[in-house]
Write a protein that holds these residues in place. Structure first.
Motif, PDB file in Angstrom:
ATOM      1  N   GLY A  86       0.860  -1.180   0.000  1.00 23.16           N
ATOM      2  CA  GLY A  86       0.000   0.000   0.000  1.00 23.16           C
ATOM      3  C   GLY A  86       0.894   1.227   0.000  1.00 23.16           C
ATOM      4  O   GLY A  86       1.837   1.314   0.803  1.00 23.16           O
ATOM      5  N   LEU A  87       0.620   2.160  -0.906  1.00 22.13           N
ATOM      6  CA  LEU A  87       1.436   3.372  -1.009  1.00 22.13           C
ATOM      7  C   LEU A  87       0.548   4.581  -0.763  1.00 22.13           C
ATOM      8  O   LEU A  87      -0.532   4.694  -1.349  1.00 22.13           O
ATOM      9  N   ASP A  88       1.000   5.483   0.095  1.00 28.08           N
ATOM     10  CA  ASP A  88       0.220   6.695   0.332  1.00 28.08           C
ATOM     11  C   ASP A  88       1.166   7.812   0.754  1.00 28.08           C
ATOM     12  O   ASP A  88       2.258   7.566   1.277  1.00 28.08           O
ATOM     13  N   ALA A  89       0.718   9.055   0.522  1.00 29.86           N
ATOM     14  CA  ALA A  89       1.536  10.213   0.883  1.00 29.86           C
ATOM     15  C   ALA A  89       1.395  10.554   2.372  1.00 29.86           C
ATOM     16  O   ALA A  89       2.250  11.228   2.944  1.00 29.86           O
ATOM     17  N   ALA A  90       0.329  10.090   3.014  1.00 27.08           N
ATOM     18  CA  ALA A  90      -0.003  10.561   4.370  1.00 27.08           C
ATOM     19  C   ALA A  90       0.445   9.569   5.444  1.00 27.08           C
ATOM     20  O   ALA A  90      -0.109   8.472   5.547  1.00 27.08           O
ATOM     21  N   SER A  91       1.417   9.992   6.267  1.00 34.15           N
ATOM     22  CA  SER A  91       1.962   9.057   7.253  1.00 34.15           C
ATOM     23  C   SER A  91       0.921   8.668   8.309  1.00 34.15           C
ATOM     24  O   SER A  91       0.916   7.534   8.788  1.00 34.15           O
ATOM     25  N   ALA A  92       0.027   9.597   8.682  1.00 28.62           N
ATOM     26  CA  ALA A  92      -0.967   9.272   9.721  1.00 28.62           C
ATOM     27  C   ALA A  92      -1.884   8.134   9.263  1.00 28.62           C
ATOM     28  O   ALA A  92      -2.262   7.268  10.058  1.00 28.62           O
ATOM     29  N   LEU A  93      -2.229   8.143   7.970  1.00 25.98           N
ATOM     30  CA  LEU A  93      -3.113   7.087   7.454  1.00 25.98           C
ATOM     31  C   LEU A  93      -2.373   5.758   7.386  1.00 25.98           C
ATOM     32  O   LEU A  93      -2.933   4.693   7.683  1.00 25.98           O
ATOM     33  N   LEU A  94      -1.084   5.822   7.012  1.00 28.69           N
ATOM     34  CA  LEU A  94      -0.288   4.588   6.917  1.00 28.69           C
ATOM     35  C   LEU A  94      -0.133   3.941   8.293  1.00 28.69           C
ATOM     36  O   LEU A  94      -0.167   2.715   8.421  1.00 28.69           O
TER      37      LEU A  94
END
Ligand SMILES: C[S@@+](CC[C@H](N)C(=O)[O-])C[C@H]1O[C@@H](n2cnc3c(N)ncnc32)[C@H](O)[C@@H]1O
Length: 281
Positions: A86-94
């Motif tokens: 899973g790749l995302d820009a937002a660390s809080a969501l990760l």
């Protein structure tokens, strides 16, 4: 207000995705209101099963803009590929996605922070790439699609998902009628960059489009409290100071301006299934 569409304004990304609670609140208000439309992660899994040559022997599956990891976890559980990233820009969501993964055992899922304009995988390494409800955050979604084309293995599939420009327009009408934002119906759609009407065309520049499915999703909100819960997470409107993010204050304003009643609204969800250019080799 900067005047830039909030979904395309880099300065607003921290507000939108800096805390897992906004996205979780929005999803929960929408899910409780939902009266028709298949669950998105399950539909993506079904599309992969229908269109991939060997869905029971998948290698790497990449979930772009994975957010809290809902689709990534369903892909891992249902398809059992060798690995899901899973790749995302937002660390809080990760962080949330990783916590959710810990509760499940034996799943090969990892989450990475990154920008979907530059995928952290080698060319031709992915059997499946998913981009659900995230391409409309890019001012250059065709560049992301080109990256997906680079990442896909021969015969690899990409499932792209978005919403129509006029999604939730009954919500706009309510916001205008209540005087919360009299111009609510004039604002540009949040989905302008990649929507139901242009997604297949965007994809076709770098990928072979196999099928396009449109599905209407309907939502009935119980009344002002439920509407306010959703509105508090929606950056589309120009609200008076103190209202954005404040469901209680929004509900109070709604009660003051109109009788409480359920609100039904719809969103057309579009799934574009594509294959690496040149198809199966
Ligand atoms: C509406 S959420 C969708 C989450 C998930 N795919 C789903 O279907 O529930 C959009 C996600 O795209 C992510 N995003 C936005 N711009 C991005 C970029 N340039 N690179 C990677 N992720 C991005 C946001 O952080 C957010 O988690």
């Amino acid at each position: 207000m900067s005047g830039i569409n909030p979904f395309l304004d880099p300065a607003r990304q921290a507000e939108l995705y800096g805390h897992a609670s906004r996205l979780a609140g929005r999803s929960s208000a929408l899910m409780r209101a939902k009266t028709s439309g298949r669950p998105i992660p399950d539909t993506i899994v079904a599309l992969v099963r229908d269109h991939h040559e060997r869905p029971d022997r998948l290698g790497l599956v990449l979930d772009l803009g994975c957010g809290r990891g809902t689709s990534s976890l369903t892909l891992a559980k249902e398809l059992r590929p060798r690995r899901v990233i899973g790749l995302d820009a937002a660390s809080a969501l990760l962080e949330q996605a990783r916590l959710r993964t810990r509760e499940l055992h034996g799943l090969s899922v990892t989450f990475h922070q990154g920008d979907f304009h530059r995928l952290p995988v080698t060319a031709g390494s992915c059997d499946v790439v998913v981009a659900a409800f995230c391409l409309y955050h890019s001012p250059r979604p065709q560049a992301v699609v080109a990256e997906i084309g680079r990442a896909l293995a021969p015969g690899g599939l990409a499932v792209l998902v978005t919403k129509s420009l006029d999604s939730y327009r009954e919500m706009d009408q309510l916001v205008a009628a209540a005087g919360l934002d009299p111009r609510a119906e004039q604002h540009e759609s949040l989905y302008v960059s990649a929507h139901s009407g242009n997604l297949a065309g965007l994809a076709a520049v770098s990928l072979d489009v196999l099928t396009v499915e449109h599905e209407e999703h309907s939502f009935t909100f119980d009344g002002h409290e439920h509407v306010a819960e959703y509105l508090a997470t929606n950056p589309k409107y120009d609200l008076a100071p103190g209202l954005y993010g404040n469901a209680d204050a929004l509900a109070t304003t709604l009660h003051e301006s109109m009788p409480d009643r359920p609100l039904t609204t719809t969103s057309l969800v579009t799934f574009v299934v594509t294959q690496s250019r040149g198809g199966r080799k």
